[in-house]
Scaffold this motif. Structure first.
Motif: not given
Length: 206
Positions: A74-75, A158-160, A162
């Motif tokens: 995770r970023k 988190e990806t969604r 971003r």
């Protein structure tokens, strides 16, 4: 202090979150080694169980590595090199249970059967050692699967977020242009000359 784009840099996270980031990475190697060999430092015998642990040790490292790896992916964790409080609450107790098994693993060597607990408190702690180790193995396996899934879900969220932000940034100029076009509408004339037709003398012959 601001960056060249005028945005504020991300706030530094609590030292405990930064420390746990490195601790859980180190746990991939340290905890299996601790359960296999380090427990001898506490007075626990090393012997017959070592052969079994030689096969289970890499599996334990793999389980820990999978949970830690998906967390670091995770970023919001990777960039500041610090976990979140949510990660600390979830992964911290799980790693603690694994670490405590180093004190309760029962082994036999030199005609002596026991664990670190029996070395400290006598043979009466043998049953407690065996019980905690059995529970610890279940917690390690089941907890590892559950934690991995929870971290996969969090990574997806988190990806969604971003992706939605990027799409929103790309669409913002287009939406702004459409808003300006919608506002640029013509209004009817309003005044004393509104609706009046002006004619020219001599135009009756038409």
């Amino acid at each position: 202090m601001t960056t060249s784009t005028g945005t504020q840099p991300p706030a530094a996270r609590h030292w405990a979150l930064r420390a746990f980031f490195w601790a859980m990475i180190g746990a991939i190697i340290v905890l299996p080694a601790w359960i296999m060999f380090g427990r001898a430092l506490t007075g626990a015998p090393l012997g017959e169980a070592l052969l079994l642990q030689a096969f289970l040790g890499p599996g334990l490292a793999l389980v820990i590595g999978a949970v830690v790896g998906i967390t670091v992916a995770r970023k919001e964790v990777r960039r500041p090199r610090a976990v979140t409080w949510r990660d600390l609450r979830l992964i911290g107790p799980w790693l603690l249970v694994i670490a405590l098994m180093g004190f309760t693993v029962v082994d036999t060597a030199g005609g002596r059967t026991g664990s670190a607990l029996t070395a400290w408190f006598g043979d009466g702690a043998l049953t407690a050692s065996q019980s905690f180790t059995a529970i610890g193995v279940l917690v390690t396996i089941i907890g590892g699967v559950v934690l991995f899934w929870l971290q996969v879900v969090e990574l997806g969220r988190e990806t969604r977020r971003r992706v939605e932000k990027v799409v929103g940034d790309l669409q913002a100029p287009l939406l702004e242009q459409r808003a300006r076009q919608a506002d640029a509408s013509f209004s009817p004339l309003d005044g004393p000359q509104s609706g009046r037709v002006i004619g020219v003398e001599g135009d009756e012959q038409r």
